[in-house]
Motif scaffolding. Structure first.
Motif, PDB file in Angstrom:
ATOM      1  N   MET A 186       0.846  -1.203   0.000  1.00 27.05           N
ATOM      2  CA  MET A 186       0.000   0.000   0.000  1.00 27.05           C
ATOM      3  C   MET A 186       0.883   1.256   0.000  1.00 27.05           C
ATOM      4  N   ASN A 187       0.699   2.128  -0.986  1.00 34.07           N
ATOM      5  CA  ASN A 187       1.511   3.356  -1.004  1.00 34.07           C
ATOM      6  C   ASN A 187       0.954   4.410  -0.028  1.00 34.07           C
ATOM      7  N   ASN A 188       1.693   5.514   0.085  1.00 34.66           N
ATOM      8  CA  ASN A 188       1.309   6.534   1.069  1.00 34.66           C
ATOM      9  C   ASN A 188      -0.081   7.113   0.812  1.00 34.66           C
ATOM     10  N   LEU A 189      -0.401   7.329  -0.475  1.00 36.13           N
ATOM     11  CA  LEU A 189      -1.715   7.902  -0.797  1.00 36.13           C
ATOM     12  C   LEU A 189      -2.826   6.941  -0.379  1.00 36.13           C
ATOM     13  N   ASP A 190      -2.606   5.648  -0.633  1.00 40.94           N
ATOM     14  CA  ASP A 190      -3.622   4.664  -0.226  1.00 40.94           C
ATOM     15  C   ASP A 190      -3.801   4.656   1.291  1.00 40.94           C
ATOM     16  N   LYS A 191      -2.658   4.682   1.994  1.00 47.83           N
ATOM     17  CA  LYS A 191      -2.735   4.701   3.473  1.00 47.83           C
ATOM     18  C   LYS A 191      -3.458   5.952   3.969  1.00 47.83           C
ATOM     19  N   TYR A 192      -3.100   7.070   3.370  1.00 47.65           N
ATOM     20  CA  TYR A 192      -3.684   8.361   3.758  1.00 47.65           C
ATOM     21  C   TYR A 192      -5.198   8.350   3.506  1.00 47.65           C
ATOM     22  N   ASN A 193      -5.575   7.891   2.323  1.00 48.16           N
ATOM     23  CA  ASN A 193      -7.004   7.845   1.984  1.00 48.16           C
ATOM     24  C   ASN A 193      -7.764   6.885   2.887  1.00 48.16           C
ATOM     25  N   GLN A 194      -7.121   5.762   3.195  1.00 51.36           N
ATOM     26  CA  GLN A 194      -7.796   4.761   4.034  1.00 51.36           C
ATOM     27  C   GLN A 194      -8.142   5.340   5.410  1.00 51.36           C
ATOM     28  N   VAL A 195      -7.210   6.120   5.965  1.00 48.36           N
ATOM     29  CA  VAL A 195      -7.486   6.725   7.272  1.00 48.36           C
ATOM     30  C   VAL A 195      -8.684   7.666   7.166  1.00 48.36           C
ATOM     31  N   PHE A 196      -8.705   8.497   6.142  1.00 53.99           N
ATOM     32  CA  PHE A 196      -9.838   9.426   5.972  1.00 53.99           C
ATOM     33  C   PHE A 196     -11.154   8.664   5.776  1.00 53.99           C
ATOM     34  N   CYS A 197     -11.101   7.621   4.945  1.00 55.65           N
ATOM     35  CA  CYS A 197     -12.335   6.863   4.669  1.00 55.65           C
ATOM     36  C   CYS A 197     -12.869   6.210   5.947  1.00 55.65           C
ATOM     37  N   GLU A 198     -11.945   5.643   6.733  1.00 52.93           N
ATOM     38  CA  GLU A 198     -12.383   4.974   7.965  1.00 52.93           C
ATOM     39  C   GLU A 198     -12.848   5.989   9.015  1.00 52.93           C
ATOM     40  N   THR A 199     -12.163   7.125   9.087  1.00 52.03           N
ATOM     41  CA  THR A 199     -12.525   8.115  10.107  1.00 52.03           C
ATOM     42  C   THR A 199     -13.885   8.736   9.823  1.00 52.03           C
ATOM     43  N   PHE A 200     -14.106   9.089   8.548  1.00 48.14           N
ATOM     44  CA  PHE A 200     -15.342   9.821   8.231  1.00 48.14           C
ATOM     45  C   PHE A 200     -16.409   8.932   7.574  1.00 48.14           C
TER      46      PHE A 200
END
Lengths: 357, 79
Positions: free
Chosen positions: B1-15
């Motif tokens: 998983m690249n940084n963008l995927d990790k970053y997006n995953q956190v946002f998706c899970e949080t919101f």
């Protein structure tokens, strides 16, 4: 930074009372949704809180804790010359609840009674008041009672506060230490009334005496009325991770100490993330910060006594040098260096008793 | 998983959103439930995901999807 220094005093006893009604964090799934509750729990560290019944007040919990002190034999009623009650949930508008406790505890007439309206910083401000009065009263002891039932003015729909706060009360006896006259309690304070609206219950006193309790959606998208307590979450968070560590670091300099100078750091259990930030900003090894927030939540002015009773009532007998800190409504924040003998810390007592005068 | 995927995953899970709504308009001004609980949850998860620890002012400033990328850049995390 204001600093108070008290020489030759000790904590003669410390006792805490908690109600039996436990609420698991999962009990909030229906109100706020599992997803949000789980995120809150992970960030804040709260897994369980205890609430009083509608009939049990903060003074009831403080009274129960004080009775346990007298039952233990660590203080006698006739020794008490000062009674300070710290709470934001008094029994009556008039008189001060300390007088109600004086009567209920059977303390007699020779007692100075005072209430202090403070929340999460209240234990340390209460120490300062109690020790200041005690310094001019020969042969007497002070009884400092901190207690709160914070949830009683919260909107049940307030997802930022309703899951966070638990109820409890404590009683601490302060007295001259004839065996260790060089022992020093050093307490430091700052306050900022410019931010009094950061944590506020707008109605119920005399500024907004006749407001109708109309539930409305506030700017933070939470339904509450003016009789509910409102906390500006991010503003209070920012205060907690900037002003509070600054005070502690200033206190290190003033006292020529650092984190290694203290056995433990007994910090107001605001939330787990704030405690981690304080650990980092004040260079405190996290394992030196005992946690009770997981099983009791944020207990307002009672956080510090609660942590002490939770973690040290069964410890081997020893004298701990502690750095304590509390911070909250006002805004007000404080820290201090105190000693306590673990043999003077009583275990947490659970009771739902209430006392109608 | 690249940084963008990790970053997006956190946002998706949080919101609780899909990644296709993430972008320049995703901020505390546009997302209704972006309150103090979710802001601290977001910051905690980002710190864990990228093994960083933000300064207080960065935590307070982390109020949009794009702003978070700028803050992470200070920690040599390129999204």
């Amino acid at each position: 930074m204001l600093v108070s220094r008290f020489k030759g005093f000790k904590i003669g006893a410390l006792s805490v009372a908690v109600p039996s009604h436990k609420i698991q964090i999962s009990d909030f799934y229906e109100s706020f949704g599992k997803d949000l509750v789980d995120k809150f729990s992970e960030m804040a560290g709260v897994k369980q809180i205890a609430h009083t019944s509608l009939k049990q007040t903060a003074s009831d919990l403080g009274f129960i804790a004080a009775e346990k002190v007298f039952e233990s034999g660590k203080a006698k009623r006739e020794d008490i010359g000062v009674l300070v009650f710290v709470s934001q949930k008094p029994d009556f508008r008039i008189p001060a609840t300390s007088f109600v406790l004086q009567k209920r505890l059977g303390l007699g007439e020779n007692v100075i009674c005072q209430d202090i309206n403070l929340a999460c910083s209240g234990f340390i401000f209460g120490l300062q008041t109690s020790l200041s009065i005690l310094s001019n009263l020969k042969g007497k002891k002070a009884l400092l009672i901190t207690a709160d039932t914070s949830y009683k003015t919260m909107s049940p729909q307030d997802r930022t506060m309703f899951m966070l706060f638990g109820d409890s009360g404590s009683a601490v006896v302060l007295e001259k230490d004839d065996l260790n006259r060089e022992q020093i309690f050093e307490l430091a304070f700052r306050t900022n009334g410019d931010k009094f609206k950061s944590i506020i219950t707008p109605a119920g006193a005399f500024r907004n005496r006749n407001l109708k309790p109309i539930d409305e959606v506030w700017s933070d998208d939470i339904v509450r009325n003016d009789y509910n307590t409102h906390m500006k979450g991010m503003a209070v968070f920012e205060f907690s991770i900037t002003d509070v560590p600054k005070l502690i670091n200033d206190f290190y300099k003033y006292t020529n100490t650092d984190a290694s100078s203290y056995d433990n750091f007994i910090l107001h259990q605001a939330n787990l993330y704030i405690l981690k930030q304080l650990s980092r900003k004040c260079k405190i090894p996290f394992e030196k910060i005992p946690l009770s927030i997981d099983r009791f939540g944020n207990n307002s002015s009672n956080s510090i006594p609660l942590v002490l009773s939770d973690h040290f009532s069964n410890a081997d007998n020893k004298t701990l040098r502690l750095l304590i800190s509390g911070f909250g409504a006002g805004l007000s924040w404080a820290c201090g260096a105190i000693n306590i003998d673990t043999q003077n810390i009583l275990p947490i007592f659970i009771s739902d008793d209430f006392f109608i005068e | 998983m690249n940084n963008l995927d990790k970053y997006n995953q956190v946002f998706c899970e949080t919101f609780s959103v899909n990644s296709d709504v993430l972008g320049t308009n995703f901020s505390n001004d546009t997302i209704e439930n972006w309150d103090s609980v979710l802001q601290l949850s977001l910051v905690t998860s980002i710190e864990d995901a990228f093994d960083v620890m933000f300064e207080p002012e960065e935590i307070m400033d982390f109020k949009s999807y794009e702003k978070g990328k700028v803050i992470l850049l200070k920690y040599d995390v390129i999204i």
